[in-house]
Every structure is written in structure tokens, then in C-alpha cells.
Design a protein around this motif. Structure first.
Motif, PDB file in Angstrom:
ATOM      1  N   GLU A  60      -2.751   6.255   3.304  1.00  0.00           N
ATOM      2  CA  GLU A  60      -1.465   6.484   3.969  1.00  0.00           C
ATOM      3  C   GLU A  60      -0.297   6.113   3.063  1.00  0.00           C
ATOM      4  N   VAL A  62      -0.213   6.139  -0.284  1.00  0.00           N
ATOM      5  CA  VAL A  62      -0.038   7.114  -1.364  1.00  0.00           C
ATOM      6  C   VAL A  62       0.527   8.420  -0.823  1.00  0.00           C
ATOM      7  N   ARG A  63       0.065   8.819   0.383  1.00  0.00           N
ATOM      8  CA  ARG A  63       0.533  10.078   0.935  1.00  0.00           C
ATOM      9  C   ARG A  63       1.984  10.026   1.395  1.00  0.00           C
ATOM     10  N   SER A  64       2.476   8.826   1.692  1.00  0.00           N
ATOM     11  CA  SER A  64       3.832   8.726   2.238  1.00  0.00           C
ATOM     12  C   SER A  64       4.878   8.456   1.173  1.00  0.00           C
ATOM     13  N   HIS A  98      -3.118  10.889  -6.379  1.00  0.00           N
ATOM     14  CA  HIS A  98      -2.260  11.340  -5.285  1.00  0.00           C
ATOM     15  C   HIS A  98      -2.991  12.376  -4.431  1.00  0.00           C
ATOM     16  N   TYR A  99      -3.553  13.374  -5.092  1.00  0.00           N
ATOM     17  CA  TYR A  99      -4.215  14.437  -4.325  1.00  0.00           C
ATOM     18  C   TYR A  99      -5.549  14.006  -3.759  1.00  0.00           C
ATOM     19  N   TYR A 102      -5.217  13.274  -0.262  1.00  0.00           N
ATOM     20  CA  TYR A 102      -5.205  14.439   0.625  1.00  0.00           C
ATOM     21  C   TYR A 102      -6.611  15.005   0.779  1.00  0.00           C
ATOM     22  N   GLU A 105      -9.008  13.334   3.272  1.00  0.00           N
ATOM     23  CA  GLU A 105      -8.895  13.740   4.677  1.00  0.00           C
ATOM     24  C   GLU A 105      -9.593  15.080   4.904  1.00  0.00           C
ATOM     25  N   TYR A 152      -5.224  22.829  -2.240  1.00  0.00           N
ATOM     26  CA  TYR A 152      -4.647  21.657  -2.881  1.00  0.00           C
ATOM     27  C   TYR A 152      -4.542  21.847  -4.388  1.00  0.00           C
ATOM     28  N   SER A 155      -1.399  23.690  -4.855  1.00  0.00           N
ATOM     29  CA  SER A 155      -0.260  22.771  -4.710  1.00  0.00           C
ATOM     30  C   SER A 155      -0.091  21.926  -5.951  1.00  0.00           C
TER      31      SER A 155
ATOM     32  N   LYS B 156       9.685  12.949   0.443  1.00  0.00           N
ATOM     33  CA  LYS B 156       9.115  12.596  -0.855  1.00  0.00           C
ATOM     34  C   LYS B 156       9.732  13.445  -1.966  1.00  0.00           C
ATOM     35  N   ARG B 231      -1.430  10.413  10.947  1.00  0.00           N
ATOM     36  CA  ARG B 231      -0.821  11.720  11.132  1.00  0.00           C
ATOM     37  C   ARG B 231      -1.864  12.780  11.406  1.00  0.00           C
TER      38      ARG B 231
END
Lengths: 216, 237
Positions: A60, A62-64, A98-99, A102, A105, A152, A155, B156, B231
Motif C-alpha cells: 500500500e 509503494v502504491r500510494s 513499484h510495479y 501492482y 495484487e 502493466y 504502463s 502521484k 482499495r
């Protein structure tokens, strides 16, 4: 004349050189993200409460927070603890971690999508836990998550230009440098944008087709 | 190590207003563009659909850094006037995330059950009434969780604005603090990350409230109040 064709021709080799770096960062970053993401997803399921909560908090966090700041952080902190890497390696680590948060999840959803009966069958066969994962669960979970992983990667491809902030001369870095030397930004930056569009749009069409194939 | 803590915090806090302004204005522009593009892609006229689709694919297909640099460095050379860095940033944040939001709006409107359209037609509602009274209120409930993700992405991305000299949190840490306190960069960057986390939690909290309100407004069970940070998946980037 707004668009200078002669200048455009001169900067194309630089920009293609930058594109190679962008590819390199995307491919290596994806490998890190896919591998580390799976590890995080498995740790997240750990029965040890401390481990699963710590992994959740890390994901959470890192994702935020912005990738750019994370890159600056790694770039400044890694050498301080004795890990001297090139800018590109630091960037790959940053993108990858970072990825991974993601993709973790994504893997989680894929693993949860495997029917309960499969777990029960594996237990009934008294397979050791490692075999359960490697022969039963993951072979069913991974094909379903491939389209999401593909998204991803696309992205990530579009976020590699952030690496220019820590001195990596990627596609945009090269364009920016070519632009600042001649004080002409229109051509290099437009070319960079077109490169992204030409590469990412067909890739997302491919991913969409894959999505239909695996029926997600 | 911590003797400069309060100094660091006060310098970084000076960067909060630009970050917040960029994020809020970016979100406002993003919402407008998302609905315009999303409904545009469902319009009965072909030319509207083509324009909306074109906008979405171009702004999703190119990198945000390129877009930012293009608008800040290249556009002034083309049109002859320059936007203030903050507004150039807001424009890019809104345009880029609006393209992603367009797909969210389109998806949510298409997810409203077909029977709802048919009922509205049976009641001889006009096209606009159908959208405004029947379809959108239900679609909005579906949109809020993915929009939450999108707004956090936008927050971000606002860090990028430091690259075009907006004095936001990232700029303050990177250009003001780091050169003067080279031995303490770890602490500076951790503080910056923590500030972004706090802002992201604020976004999520507001979106949770909206989610419950929207659900209640269309007569659905309120969603269970789960953890502030947990989330919903999907829709991000």
C-alpha cells in the motif's frame, strides 16, 4: 517554417538510441516486477500475521507514493548503504519494485480465482505444499493473469521516461537532450510521443485480444 | 539524525499547497473530460465517437512525461505563448487521467442492466432524461472505486510537475533540501513519501464517503466500511 525536416533527420539516430534504453528498462523492469510480485503475493498469504501485515503495508505504501520520489530515494540511498549501481540498474530496481506491488495484487486475484475444489483435490492426493503450488495452483492461476501483466508492462513502458530524472538517457531523455542542444523542442518531443503511440497502441490491442482468448 | 526533522518538515510543507492545487484542479478537469469522453464514446453519432476514441487512445498511448514536456517546452514554440508551469501541469494531469477516466465512465454506463434502459424507454423518457435520471445515478456508484484509484494515480503524477519547476513537495525536497543536507537524504525522501501517503489516504477517505452516499442515493446497501487503505482493484493506470 515550424517543422524542420533536416533537423528531424539528424536527431532520429539519437532518439532510436534512447528507444533501445527504454526497451531495456521496460523488459528488465517487467522481469523484476513479475518475479517479485509473485513472491509478494505468496508472502501476503503467509499464516504468520506479522509477515502478511508487513507485506500488505509495504504494497500500500509503494502504491500510494510517486514513483519519481521512490527513484530519487533509491538513487540517493542505495550508494549510502554500499550498493553502487548504474543509473539504469537503479531505475530498473525502482520500476520493478513499484510495479511488483501492482502485480502482487494481480497474482492474488488470479490465485483466489482457482476453484476451491482444486485445493481440496490436491490435499486429498496428499501432495506436498510445494507440489500443490507448482503443479496445481500456479499453472491455473498464471494464464488468467497474463493479460493484466501485459497491461502493466505497457504502463511501465510509458513510465520509463521518469528514469531521466536520475540520469538515464531513455527515449525522452535523448529527445530532451537533442532539443536543448538545438533549442528546438517541437521535433524531438513530438517524435518521442509518436514513438510511444506507435508502440503502445498495437501492444494494447494485442493484450485486448489475449484477454478475449483467456476469457477474463 | 533527527535534529533537522522539524526544519525538513516545514520546508516540505511549503510544497503541499502547489501539490494539492495541482491535484484538485487536475481532478476537476479529469472528471469533466472523463464524462465528456466516456459519454462521447457511446454517442449515437459516429463523428463524436471517433473524436472521443481518438482523444482517449492518444492520451493513453503516449507517456505522461512526453505530454508534460510537449505542452511545456514544445507548445509555446508553436502557439507563441507560454502557460505558467502549474497550469501546464494541471492541463496534462487532467488530459492524461481524463483519457483513462473516459474508459471508466464508458464501462460503468455499459454495465447498467439493459432492463433499466428499456424501462426508461417504456416510460417515454427522453434520451437526456434517461441518462440523467436512470442510467448515470446507477453508473456513478460503479465508477467511484476505479476513480479513487485514478485520483491517487493523479496525485502521484503531480510529482512530475517538479520537472517543470513547480515548487511542489518533490521540488522542495529535491531542489531545496537535498543539496544542503546531503548526509540525510534518506530521511528527507522518507518524509516526502510519507506526505504523499497522507494525501493519498485523504483522497481515499473522501471517495469512501462519496461511495456510501452514492450507493444510498440509489437505494443500495451501504458498502461495508473496510480499511481506509484497502482499495478496490482494477481501473488503475
Amino acid at each position: 517554417m515550424i517543422w524542420d525536416w533536416e533537423f528531424t533527420g539528424r536527431i532520429i539516430p539519437d532518439i532510436l538510441g534512447g528507444l533501445v534504453v527504454t526497451f531495456e528498462a521496460t523488459v528488465l523492469g517487467s522481469i523484476v516486477a513479475f518475479a517479485l510480485g509473485l513472491v509478494l503475493a505468496l508472502l501476503r498469504r503467509s499464516r504468520v500475521r506479522l509477515v502478511s501485515t508487513a507485506v500488505w503495508a509495504f504494497i500500500e505504501f509503494v502504491r500510494s507514493t510517486p514513483l519519481l520520489v521512490q527513484l530519487y530515494f533509491l538513487f540517493n540511498v542505495l550508494p549510502g548503504i554500499g550498493l553502487k549501481f548504474s543509473s539504469l540498474t537503479t531505475g530498473v530496481i525502482g520500476l520493478g519494485v513499484h510495479y511488483a506491488c501492482y502485480t502482487a495484487e494481480v497474482y492474488r486475484a488470479g490465485i483466489e480465482g482457482v476453484p476451491r475444489g482444486q485445493w481440496e483435490a490436491a490435499t486429498a492426493l496428499s501432495l506436498p505444499i510445494r507440489r500443490v503450488w507448482t503443479s496445481v495452483i500456479l499453472p491455473q492461476a498464471i494464464p488468467r493473469v497474463l493479460p493484466a501483466l501485459g497491461n502493466y508492462t505497457i504502463s511501465m513502458f510509458k513510465e520509463t521516461p521518469l528514469l531521466l530524472a536520475i540520469g538515464v538517457l531513455d527515449l525522452v531523455g535523448a529527445a530532451q537532450e537533442a532539443g536543448s542542444e538545438a533549442y528546438r523542442y517541437v521535433e524531438p518531443l513530438t517524435l518521442a510521443g509518436i514513438c510511444f503511440l506507435l508502440l503502445s497502441y498495437p501492444s494494447s490491442l494485442l493484450v485486448r485480444r489475449l484477454e478475449r482468448r483467456v476469457g477474463v | 539524525m533527527f535534529e533537522n526533522f522539524s526544519h525538513f518538515l516545514s520546508v516540505l510543507l511549503q510544497g503541499v499547497p502547489p501539490t494539492v492545487i495541482a491535484t484538485l484542479c487536475g481532478i476537476a478537469l479529469c472528471i469533466v473530460l472523463s464524462f465528456t469522453a466516456g459519454l462521447g464514446m457511446l454517442a449515437p453519432w459516429r463523428w463524436v465517437r471517433v473524436i472521443a476514441r481518438g482523444y482517449v487512445e492518444v492520451w493513453r498511448g503516449t507517456s505522461e512525461v512526453v505530454q508534460l514536456f510537449w505542452i511545456f517546452f514544445a507548445l509555446p514554440l508553436l502557439v507563441g505563448f507560454e502557460l505558467l508551469p502549474l497550469w501546464a501541469g494541471v492541463l496534462v494531469l487532467g488530459l492524461n487521467h481524463g483519457a483513462y477516466g473516459g474508459e471508466i465512465v464508458r464501462g460503468a454506463v455499459q454495465a447498467v442492466p439493459k432492463e433499466q434502459y428499456e424501462c426508461a424507454v417504456a416510460l417515454s423518457f427522453s434520451r437526456v432524461q434517461r441518462m440523467r435520471r436512470v442510467i448515470l445515478p446507477q453508473a456513478v456508484v460503479e465508477m467511484i472505486p476505479p476513480f479513487n484509484n485514478l485520483f491517487i494515480q493523479l496525485l502521484k503524477s503531480s510529482a512530475l510537475l517538479s520537472l517543470i519547476f513547480v515548487h511542489d513537495i518533490t521540488y522542495q525536497g529535491r531542489e531545496v533540501l537535498e543539496p544542503n543536507f546531503t548526509g540525510q537524504t534518506a530521511l528527507i525522501y522518507l518524509l516526502m513519501l510519507a506526505l504523499y501517503l497522507v494525501l493519498a489516504v485523504q483522497v481515499t477517505m473522501v471517495m469512501r464517503v462519496l461511495e456510501r452516499r452514492a450507493a444510498a442515493a440509489v437505494g443500495r446497501e451501504p458498502v461495508e466500511p473496510s480499511k481506509a487503505l484497502g482499495r478496490v482493484e482494477g481501473g488503475a493506470i
